[in-house]
Design a protein around this motif. Structure first.
Motif, mmCIF file in Angstrom:
data_model
loop_
_atom_site.group_PDB
_atom_site.id
_atom_site.type_symbol
_atom_site.label_atom_id
_atom_site.label_comp_id
_atom_site.label_asym_id
_atom_site.label_seq_id
_atom_site.Cartn_x
_atom_site.Cartn_y
_atom_site.Cartn_z
ATOM 1 N N ALA A 112 0.892 -1.235 -0.166
ATOM 2 C CA ALA A 112 0.392 0.114 -0.049
ATOM 3 C C ALA A 112 0.702 1.211 0.486
ATOM 4 N N GLY A 113 0.424 2.379 -1.080
ATOM 5 C CA GLY A 113 1.708 3.433 -0.760
ATOM 6 C C GLY A 113 1.901 3.801 -1.864
ATOM 7 N N THR A 114 2.406 2.561 -2.357
ATOM 8 C CA THR A 114 3.185 1.884 -4.236
ATOM 9 C C THR A 114 2.618 3.381 -4.749
ATOM 10 N N GLY A 115 2.800 4.060 -5.785
ATOM 11 C CA GLY A 115 2.432 4.470 -6.404
ATOM 12 C C GLY A 115 3.063 5.003 -8.563
ATOM 13 N N ASN A 116 2.344 5.625 -9.490
ATOM 14 C CA ASN A 116 2.783 4.970 -10.647
ATOM 15 C C ASN A 116 4.393 5.193 -11.014
ATOM 16 N N GLY A 117 5.272 4.444 -11.244
ATOM 17 C CA GLY A 117 6.400 4.140 -11.562
ATOM 18 C C GLY A 117 7.001 3.863 -10.446
ATOM 19 N N ASP A 118 6.799 3.254 -9.241
ATOM 20 C CA ASP A 118 7.998 2.854 -7.994
ATOM 21 C C ASP A 118 8.378 1.721 -8.687
ATOM 22 N N ALA A 119 9.396 1.593 -8.138
ATOM 23 C CA ALA A 119 9.990 0.237 -8.193
ATOM 24 C C ALA A 119 9.965 -1.161 -6.771
ATOM 25 N N VAL A 120 9.289 -1.880 -7.537
ATOM 26 C CA VAL A 120 9.104 -2.840 -6.449
ATOM 27 C C VAL A 120 9.680 -4.520 -6.460
ATOM 28 N N HIS A 121 9.472 -5.010 -5.136
ATOM 29 C CA HIS A 121 10.089 -6.427 -5.796
ATOM 30 C C HIS A 121 8.927 -7.364 -6.167
ATOM 31 N N VAL A 122 8.741 -8.309 -6.883
ATOM 32 C CA VAL A 122 7.310 -9.697 -7.073
ATOM 33 C C VAL A 122 8.126 -10.221 -7.318
ATOM 34 N N TRP A 123 7.733 -11.494 -6.565
ATOM 35 C CA TRP A 123 7.780 -12.792 -6.893
ATOM 36 C C TRP A 123 7.002 -13.208 -7.757
ATOM 37 N N LEU A 124 7.703 -14.030 -8.918
ATOM 38 C CA LEU A 124 7.123 -14.924 -9.963
ATOM 39 C C LEU A 124 6.752 -16.853 -10.216
ATOM 40 N N ASP A 125 6.087 -17.667 -10.282
ATOM 41 C CA ASP A 125 7.173 -18.492 -10.649
ATOM 42 C C ASP A 125 7.384 -18.844 -12.667
ATOM 43 N N SER A 126 7.612 -19.944 -12.719
ATOM 44 C CA SER A 126 8.350 -19.800 -13.846
ATOM 45 C C SER A 126 7.801 -19.635 -15.472
ATOM 46 N N ARG A 127 6.285 -19.257 -15.028
ATOM 47 C CA ARG A 127 5.702 -19.224 -15.934
ATOM 48 C C ARG A 127 5.240 -17.714 -16.339
ATOM 49 N N GLY A 128 6.053 -16.315 -15.001
ATOM 50 C CA GLY A 128 6.020 -15.522 -15.714
ATOM 51 C C GLY A 128 4.565 -15.121 -14.265
ATOM 52 N N ARG A 129 3.874 -15.944 -13.951
ATOM 53 C CA ARG A 129 3.015 -15.687 -12.756
ATOM 54 C C ARG A 129 3.217 -14.817 -11.698
ATOM 55 N N SER A 130 2.137 -14.170 -11.183
ATOM 56 C CA SER A 130 2.904 -13.577 -9.728
ATOM 57 C C SER A 130 1.992 -14.401 -8.419
ATOM 58 N N VAL A 131 3.096 -14.961 -7.452
ATOM 59 C CA VAL A 131 3.129 -15.191 -6.509
ATOM 60 C C VAL A 131 3.191 -15.081 -5.374
ATOM 61 N N PRO A 132 2.641 -15.439 -3.977
ATOM 62 C CA PRO A 132 4.071 -15.362 -2.914
ATOM 63 C C PRO A 132 5.242 -15.761 -2.896
ATOM 64 N N ALA A 133 5.735 -15.123 -2.045
ATOM 65 C CA ALA A 133 6.942 -15.259 -1.925
ATOM 66 C C ALA A 133 7.364 -16.806 -1.106
ATOM 67 N N PRO A 134 7.814 -17.512 -0.901
ATOM 68 C CA PRO A 134 8.332 -18.894 -0.218
ATOM 69 C C PRO A 134 7.904 -18.222 1.328
ATOM 70 N N THR A 135 7.689 -19.556 1.688
ATOM 71 C CA THR A 135 7.450 -19.361 2.645
ATOM 72 C C THR A 135 8.518 -19.763 3.612
ATOM 73 N N ASP A 136 9.008 -19.098 4.658
ATOM 74 C CA ASP A 136 10.252 -18.554 5.412
ATOM 75 C C ASP A 136 10.519 -19.336 6.410
ATOM 76 N N ASP A 137 11.643 -19.629 7.070
ATOM 77 C CA ASP A 137 11.924 -20.333 8.359
ATOM 78 C C ASP A 137 10.855 -19.807 9.665
ATOM 79 N N SER A 138 10.619 -19.357 9.919
ATOM 80 C CA SER A 138 9.875 -18.372 11.097
ATOM 81 C C SER A 138 8.315 -19.125 11.112
ATOM 82 N N ALA A 139 7.609 -18.828 9.129
ATOM 83 C CA ALA A 139 6.224 -19.859 8.681
ATOM 84 C C ALA A 139 6.403 -20.835 9.166
ATOM 85 N N VAL A 140 7.300 -21.934 8.349
ATOM 86 C CA VAL A 140 7.878 -23.731 9.139
ATOM 87 C C VAL A 140 7.324 -23.776 10.327
ATOM 88 N N LEU A 141 8.477 -22.641 11.075
ATOM 89 C CA LEU A 141 8.304 -23.398 13.020
ATOM 90 C C LEU A 141 7.111 -22.968 13.116
#
Length: 194
Positions: A112-141
């Motif tokens: 939220a608060g990101t505007g037009n032209g701002d740079a962001v990091h997004v996670w993509l799968d092998s087909r180029g579709r947007s997906v959530p970030a991989p599960t981190d160690d704290s979520a596994v625990l």
């Protein structure tokens, strides 16, 4: 005069019934299951769950990659949603350059608060579709602890429910024995014919 250990019952007590013995051994078994069994089962389940969640997280890290993209177009006026970690986000169209140098676009969740032209990091799968970030160690625990705790609590509840059922059956049998014996003894005490 014989002295015994306080709290210990004599082994050959004529007043002790079979239902008393069953109930006593059931109580010992319940104590062992509650003190040793439930925690061990919870720990084993948590370990199994942790191994499985680690495998899933490793697969996600292998399948997904993070790219730097630029938000394109007007940001939506819709209400943001909450992602993992308590961050508010919304869907927006983003543009990035693929490994082959071509420009690509997709719809992805951006903070939220990101505007037009701002740079962001997004996670993509092998087909180029947007997906959530991989599960981190704290979520596994967190997942593993939750599964282990729920298993231990479920085991405790099942053991206590079974113990209650055994006590109920033992009480019914004890009362039935008392009724049968009273039917034999009552005429002698009351001098009444049965």
């Amino acid at each position: 005069m014989r002295t015994g250990v306080r709290g210990r019952r004599p082994r050959h007590n004529p007043l002790r019934r079979r239902s008393d013995v069953v109930e006593r051994w059931t109580a010992v078994l319940v104590a062992v299951l509650l003190v040793v069994g439930a925690p061990l089962l919870g720990a084993a389940t948590a370990r199994w769950s942790h191994d499985g969640a680690q495998e899933v997280a490793a697969e996600q890290r292998a399948e997904r990659h993070r790219v730097r993209a630029t938000v394109e177009g007007r940001t939506p006026d819709t209400l943001p949603s909450v992602q993992a970690g308590g961050q508010h986000s919304y869907r927006a169209t983003v543009r990035w350059t693929g490994p082959d140098g071509t420009e690509r676009t997709t719809s992805a969740r951006v903070p939220a608060g990101t505007g037009n032209g701002d740079a962001v990091h997004v996670w993509l799968d092998s087909r180029g579709r947007s997906v959530p970030a991989p599960t981190d160690d704290s979520a596994v625990l967190q997942h593993s602890v939750t599964v282990g705790a729920c298993t231990a609590i479920g085991t405790v509840l099942a053991v206590l429910l079974a113990h209650g059922a055994v006590r109920k059956v033992a009480m019914r049998r004890r009362l039935a024995e008392w009724d049968r014996e009273w039917a034999l003894i009552e005429p002698q005490w009351t001098h009444r014919q049965a």
